[in-house]
Design a protein around this motif. Structure first.
Motif, PDB file in Angstrom:
ATOM      1  N   LEU A 309      -5.906   2.832  11.220  1.00 21.84           N
ATOM      2  CA  LEU A 309      -7.206   3.429  10.952  1.00 21.84           C
ATOM      3  C   LEU A 309      -7.283   4.867  11.458  1.00 21.84           C
ATOM      4  CD1 LEU A 309      -9.690   0.479  11.604  1.00 21.84           C
ATOM      5  CD2 LEU A 309      -8.318   1.023   9.591  1.00 21.84           C
ATOM      6  N   ARG A 312      -5.697   6.973   8.837  1.00 20.53           N
ATOM      7  CA  ARG A 312      -6.560   7.130   7.665  1.00 20.53           C
ATOM      8  C   ARG A 312      -7.696   8.112   7.932  1.00 20.53           C
ATOM      9  NH1 ARG A 312      -6.698   0.666   5.995  1.00 20.53           N
ATOM     10  NH2 ARG A 312      -4.484   0.566   5.389  1.00 20.53           N
ATOM     11  N   LYS A 432     -14.902   0.824  10.690  1.00 23.29           N
ATOM     12  CA  LYS A 432     -13.657   0.069  10.503  1.00 23.29           C
ATOM     13  C   LYS A 432     -13.735  -0.794   9.258  1.00 23.29           C
ATOM     14  CE  LYS A 432     -15.161  -3.236  14.074  1.00 23.29           C
ATOM     15  NZ  LYS A 432     -16.329  -2.422  14.486  1.00 23.29           N
ATOM     16  N   LEU A 435     -12.849   1.555   6.421  1.00 31.15           N
ATOM     17  CA  LEU A 435     -11.470   2.045   6.436  1.00 31.15           C
ATOM     18  C   LEU A 435     -10.444   0.952   6.153  1.00 31.15           C
ATOM     19  CD1 LEU A 435     -11.597   4.364   9.590  1.00 31.15           C
ATOM     20  CD2 LEU A 435     -11.316   5.120   7.216  1.00 31.15           C
ATOM     21  N   ALA A 436     -10.734  -0.260   6.580  1.00 27.58           N
ATOM     22  CA  ALA A 436      -9.777  -1.364   6.456  1.00 27.58           C
ATOM     23  C   ALA A 436     -10.184  -2.303   5.321  1.00 27.58           C
ATOM     24  CB  ALA A 436      -9.690  -2.128   7.768  1.00 27.58           C
TER      25      ALA A 436
END
Length: 535
Positions: A309, A312, A432, A435-436
């Motif tokens: 993360l 990214r 998160k 992003l994930a």
């Protein structure tokens, strides 16, 4: 003969007493038999004469002053009864500062100017242009070399709370064990009613790495040898448990705990959160630092996802040189409920907060005699900043829509409604969950401490860290960032007392927000690490 006439009829003169003093000519009885001036001075008007007449009556009859309050009240009642309420002017007054949550009104006023602001100032790099360095600071966690003497016994601790409160317990346990020349058993984590995370030490931290890093300073083992536990029927509840007062000095462990350890060869300390004073000798602080910044490394699954993360975030903020801002936002339901602050959610918010307080802290907030004043709490800087207020603060400091922000947080209270203005001000905001992928987060989804560890990792590597409420998470993170970046890190800590006054006035113009840092509404730091300092 007159009573006072002592002159004999023969005409001889004798001394006579002086005549009685005359009354003041202003108050002699006039020929008309009324009290008043015997002779008015020429040139006085009729109102003046009436005033003098009234004054003379009052002075002659001073007892009338005893009834003055009654006469005044009676007059007011007669007046109020004779005036219709629809003609009484309405006197408007502004409620006390903090008693009303006005941030949404302020945002509504500033939003058009924010939307049209096309300035391209690089706040992420220039905001610390004039920061002052605090001198030469250096880490304190140098490792020892050589072996350890024979152990005095085993210490077993039970850590309670969330991720970083447990981390405090681990660091303190390492320090106590090293100070007493004892062997530390891997700490056990309590299941917390709010965090509700059953994770064990090895689920969050790399246990083998922890043991190996400390091997020359503190011996750490997974379990207590069987031959010792046989004395306690292999039941840890039979082991003597020390109930240690919070923030106890390290000398207490030497004087009270060590003798029992030498006698029993194993002791238990439960609970162990905050059971060691921060004011400790450098040798004890060194062990704390060694545990915190060297030995405690997140487990491989957490570390892998966290680093992914981070990569990214840097990729998406390439236009800013890979630099991004991280914000720790404490606006979860339990935090809002515990603060006792009132926002703008109306009856639904009130019902939600009452239920959350009773669920998490049964009876704590409804004790007889307890008075809660939300306005005073806000003006004292104790209310958690809302997502909207965080956005206003950052925009006022010069950050703009192009900046990438990573938001570290639990489940935001009423997220759909409360997050909307922050996303409007900073459309590049990420979490998160953004992003994930679902599959990447699935192994952590039902474990609050593991999710917090992922947030911790992404915040650790940000260019700027913003803390909004305090607590264990930002305290550990700020110290860790100082350690990681060779003695300094960029941190924003809001002065929430001043912000509360600013947000309380919806008439303030946008220009003030663009220069908020000059008004010291936030504390801007390039922080430096001091020797033998944990946090």
């Amino acid at each position: 003969m007159h009573a006072y006439n002592r002159l004999p009829s023969g005409g001889h003169s004798t001394p006579s007493p002086p005549a009685s003093p005359l009354r003041s000519p202003r108050y002699r009885r006039s020929k008309t038999g009324r009290f008043g001036p015997a002779q008015f001075q020429p040139g006085r008007t009729l109102p003046q004469r009436l005033a003098w007449l009234l004054l003379s009556v009052l002075l002659r009859r001073q007892g009338i002053f005893l009834f003055a309050p009654l006469i005044y009240i009676s007059g007011m009642l007669v007046y109020m009864g004779s005036v219709s309420f629809d003609v009484v002017p309405v006197i408007s007054h502004r409620p006390a500062p903090g008693s009303v949550y006005r941030s949404p009104h302020l945002y509504a006023k500033l939003q058009p100017e924010m939307a049209s602001d096309n300035s391209s100032a690089d706040a992420i790099s220039t905001i610390w242009k004039h920061s002052n360095k605090g001198g030469e600071w250096r880490p304190c966690s140098n490792k020892s070399s050589g072996g350890l003497p024979e152990t005095n016994g085993y210490i077993y601790v039970e850590a309670n709370g969330g991720l970083n409160q447990q981390r405090t317990s681990i660091c303190n346990a390492v320090a106590v064990a090293g100070y007493l020349n004892a062997t530390l058993v891997i700490p056990n984590f309590h299941f917390h009613s709010i965090w509700r995370d059953p994770s064990k030490f090895r689920d969050i931290y790399d246990e083998e790495y922890f043991i190996n890093t400390l091997e020359n300073d503190v011996q750490v083992v997974n379990t207590i040898p069987g031959y010792i536990m046989e004395r306690f029927d292999k039941n840890m509840s039979n082991v003597y448990n020390f109930r240690i007062k919070a923030w106890s000095p390290i000398q207490y462990y030497r004087d009270a705990v060590l003798p029992r350890l030498l006698e029993e060869k194993v002791i238990r300390i439960s609970p162990f959160a905050n059971r060691l004073s921060f004011d400790a000798p450098p040798a004890v602080q060194r062990l704390r630092c060694l545990a915190n910044y060297e030995a405690l490394r997140f487990s491989s699954p957490i570390l892998a996802l966290g680093e992914t993360l981070v990569a990214r975030m840097k990729e998406r903020s390439a236009n800013n040189g890979g630099k991004y801002i991280s914000v720790h936002l404490r606006f979860e339901e339990d935090m809002v409920a515990f603060s006792c602050c009132v926002y703008d959610g109306g009856e639904q918010e009130s019902a939600d907060m009452t239920e959350a307080r009773e669920r998490g802290w049964k009876g704590k907030f409804t004790k007889p005699g307890r008075v809660i004043r939300p306005g005073a709490i806000r003006i004292n800087g104790k209310c958690p900043l809302t997502p909207l207020e965080v956005g206003l603060m950052l925009r006022g400091m010069g950050f703009d829509r192009s900046n990438y922000i990573f938001l570290a947080s639990g489940k935001i209270y009423n997220a759909e409604r409360n997050m909307a203005p922050l996303l409007e001000m900073f459309p590049n905001l990420q979490t998160k969950e953004m992003l994930a992928s679902y599959e990447e987060l699935a192994p952590f989804k039902n474990y609050s401490s593991r999710m917090a560890a992922v947030d911790y990792t992404v915040c650790l590597h940000s260019e700027v860290f913003v803390t909004t409420q305090g607590g264990n998470f930002p305290h550990f993170l700020m110290g860790h960032r100082r350690y990681l970046y060779g003695g300094h890190s960029k941190t924003i800590r809001p002065d929430k007392r001043k912000l509360a006054l600013l947000f309380d006035n919806p008439n303030i113009g946008y220009a003030l927000f663009l220069t908020a840092k000059r008004y010291r509404l936030t504390h801007l730091h390039v922080d430096y690490w001091k020797e033998a300092n944990l946090l």
